[in-house]
Design a protein around this motif. Sequence first.
Motif, mmCIF file in Angstrom:
data_model
loop_
_atom_site.group_PDB
_atom_site.id
_atom_site.type_symbol
_atom_site.label_atom_id
_atom_site.label_comp_id
_atom_site.label_asym_id
_atom_site.label_seq_id
_atom_site.Cartn_x
_atom_site.Cartn_y
_atom_site.Cartn_z
ATOM 1 N N LYS A 69 0.811 -1.215 0.000
ATOM 2 C CA LYS A 69 0.000 0.000 0.000
ATOM 3 C C LYS A 69 0.841 1.260 0.000
ATOM 4 N N VAL A 70 2.091 1.158 0.474
ATOM 5 C CA VAL A 70 2.960 2.340 0.496
ATOM 6 C C VAL A 70 3.464 2.617 -0.914
ATOM 7 N N PRO A 71 3.319 3.846 -1.405
ATOM 8 C CA PRO A 71 3.782 4.153 -2.759
ATOM 9 C C PRO A 71 5.263 3.858 -2.954
ATOM 10 N N LEU A 72 5.596 3.384 -4.136
ATOM 11 C CA LEU A 72 6.976 3.045 -4.461
ATOM 12 C C LEU A 72 7.900 4.245 -4.277
ATOM 13 N N SER A 73 7.427 5.437 -4.593
ATOM 14 C CA SER A 73 8.272 6.628 -4.499
ATOM 15 C C SER A 73 8.801 6.830 -3.084
ATOM 16 N N SER A 74 7.978 6.556 -2.074
ATOM 17 C CA SER A 74 8.437 6.704 -0.692
ATOM 18 C C SER A 74 9.591 5.755 -0.401
ATOM 19 N N ALA A 75 9.469 4.518 -0.862
ATOM 20 C CA ALA A 75 10.497 3.515 -0.608
ATOM 21 C C ALA A 75 11.795 3.837 -1.327
ATOM 22 N N ILE A 76 11.723 4.165 -2.608
ATOM 23 C CA ILE A 76 12.940 4.379 -3.391
ATOM 24 C C ILE A 76 13.610 5.699 -3.031
ATOM 25 N N ARG A 211 -7.440 3.016 -13.846
ATOM 26 C CA ARG A 211 -8.692 3.110 -13.102
ATOM 27 C C ARG A 211 -8.489 2.730 -11.642
ATOM 28 N N LYS A 212 -7.702 1.688 -11.407
ATOM 29 C CA LYS A 212 -7.450 1.262 -10.029
ATOM 30 C C LYS A 212 -6.706 2.339 -9.254
ATOM 31 N N ALA A 213 -5.687 2.934 -9.878
ATOM 32 C CA ALA A 213 -4.943 4.000 -9.217
ATOM 33 C C ALA A 213 -5.836 5.196 -8.925
ATOM 34 N N PHE A 214 -6.699 5.542 -9.892
ATOM 35 C CA PHE A 214 -7.618 6.663 -9.700
ATOM 36 C C PHE A 214 -8.646 6.358 -8.614
ATOM 37 N N ARG A 215 -9.139 5.109 -8.611
ATOM 38 C CA ARG A 215 -10.150 4.703 -7.631
ATOM 39 C C ARG A 215 -9.580 4.698 -6.218
ATOM 40 N N ASP A 216 -8.340 4.267 -6.078
ATOM 41 C CA ASP A 216 -7.733 4.187 -4.751
ATOM 42 C C ASP A 216 -7.279 5.547 -4.242
ATOM 43 N N ALA A 217 -6.923 6.463 -5.163
ATOM 44 C CA ALA A 217 -6.346 7.733 -4.743
ATOM 45 C C ALA A 217 -7.269 8.592 -3.888
ATOM 46 N N PRO A 218 -8.564 8.748 -4.222
ATOM 47 C CA PRO A 218 -9.393 9.618 -3.411
ATOM 48 C C PRO A 218 -9.437 9.221 -1.943
ATOM 49 N N ALA A 219 -9.396 7.923 -1.652
ATOM 50 C CA ALA A 219 -9.445 7.493 -0.262
ATOM 51 C C ALA A 219 -8.215 7.975 0.498
ATOM 52 N N MET A 220 -7.121 8.248 -0.206
ATOM 53 C CA MET A 220 -5.903 8.714 0.427
ATOM 54 C C MET A 220 -5.867 10.229 0.528
ATOM 55 N N GLU A 221 -6.801 10.923 -0.131
ATOM 56 C CA GLU A 221 -6.686 12.375 -0.247
ATOM 57 C C GLU A 221 -7.905 13.132 0.274
ATOM 58 N N GLN A 222 -8.763 12.454 1.032
ATOM 59 C CA GLN A 222 -10.007 13.080 1.430
ATOM 60 C C GLN A 222 -9.985 13.692 2.826
ATOM 61 N N ALA A 258 3.077 17.508 8.542
ATOM 62 C CA ALA A 258 1.821 18.190 8.227
ATOM 63 C C ALA A 258 1.845 18.767 6.812
ATOM 64 N N ALA A 259 2.964 19.398 6.439
ATOM 65 C CA ALA A 259 3.071 19.979 5.104
ATOM 66 C C ALA A 259 2.997 18.894 4.037
ATOM 67 N N HIS A 260 3.697 17.788 4.263
ATOM 68 C CA HIS A 260 3.670 16.690 3.286
ATOM 69 C C HIS A 260 2.268 16.108 3.151
ATOM 70 N N LEU A 261 1.585 15.892 4.267
ATOM 71 C CA LEU A 261 0.255 15.281 4.214
ATOM 72 C C LEU A 261 -0.769 16.215 3.578
ATOM 73 N N VAL A 262 -0.666 17.502 3.832
ATOM 74 C CA VAL A 262 -1.595 18.439 3.190
ATOM 75 C C VAL A 262 -1.388 18.427 1.675
ATOM 76 N N LEU A 263 -0.143 18.319 1.240
ATOM 77 C CA LEU A 263 0.132 18.292 -0.195
ATOM 78 C C LEU A 263 -0.323 16.994 -0.849
ATOM 79 N N THR A 264 -0.266 15.890 -0.123
ATOM 80 C CA THR A 264 -0.523 14.584 -0.740
ATOM 81 C C THR A 264 -1.837 13.942 -0.332
#
Length: 315
Positions: A69-76, A211-222, A258-264
């Motif tokens: 569930k953790v985005p690849l960008s965070s890991a790399i 579609r899966k990425a788009f569908r999952d993204a709102p739950a992370m950004e609401q 806080a700044a990172h979470l507001v942006l993402t």
Amino acid sequence: MARKLRIHVAGGLYHVILRGNNRQPIFHDDKDRYRLEDLIEEGSSRFHYQLLGYCWMGNHIHAAVQVGKVPLSSAIQNLSFRYAGYFNWRYQRVGHLFQGRFKAILIDSDSYLLQLVRYIHMNPVRAQLVDTPDAWAWSSHRAYVGEIAAPPWLDTAPVLARFSDRPQRARKAYRTFMGMPEKMMSPLDFERGNQKVPILGDELFAHRMERKAFRDAPAMEQFSAEEIVNAVCLAAGMSGEGICTSRRADALHARMAAAHLVLTRSDRNLTALARMMARDPSTLSRAAMRYEASEAAQEVAGRALAVLANARMHA
């Protein structure tokens, strides 16, 4: 030319390529390679990913990475930052070690998993460094043929299971597969993908993943900015006033989170957050940019997300 949009798909298989800046070496000896592997072992547990194959070349690396569930960008980004810090410290150097952002191509594992692992393992042969992949010590090939034990962060089972459910037969069939001439393999481009976004798969696969990425993204950004600030306060064990005004390190880490979470994870921008926290937007922007370099800030953000998810669950 605009960069292709990178998407996160939980459970997705990515071909990751990380290159040295200006093609400079990123390894000088085996100690460097062992250090990279130590960081991968730590990171795979922390960011919940697994390698299905890898190859450490002189000035770049290839890896088949299965994410959670953790985005690849965070890991790399965490891996590259920590390794670059080690490398610069060891060799008394400054500046960028890696070339820009890493490449990551989302792979249709049903169609291309075997070819991807073969592509990765054959890199030293294509570079004319060795005659066979067996002769290259720094790839997962030897773990696949049973010459060495697979490290805990490498999973050979998904590939070998494609050949046989019996380990010896699977390894033998894998060897045969690796021995096939290059011209007999599909002419696939594992370094760019074949879609508008970096995906290697047919149009149906690309459509499903987008579609899966788009569908999952709102739950992370609401989450609202107010919810995020309150959650960060709880996660950091600080008051709202403390996060806004304190110069202590823990308050700085909390502001980064806080700044990172507001942006993402919010539809608000840093200007709105700056008004809430009575701070300058440029200061919060710099804090957000430093987020990936701070393990403490990432831990606060992780706890804050847990607080937010728990609050939504019981709302």
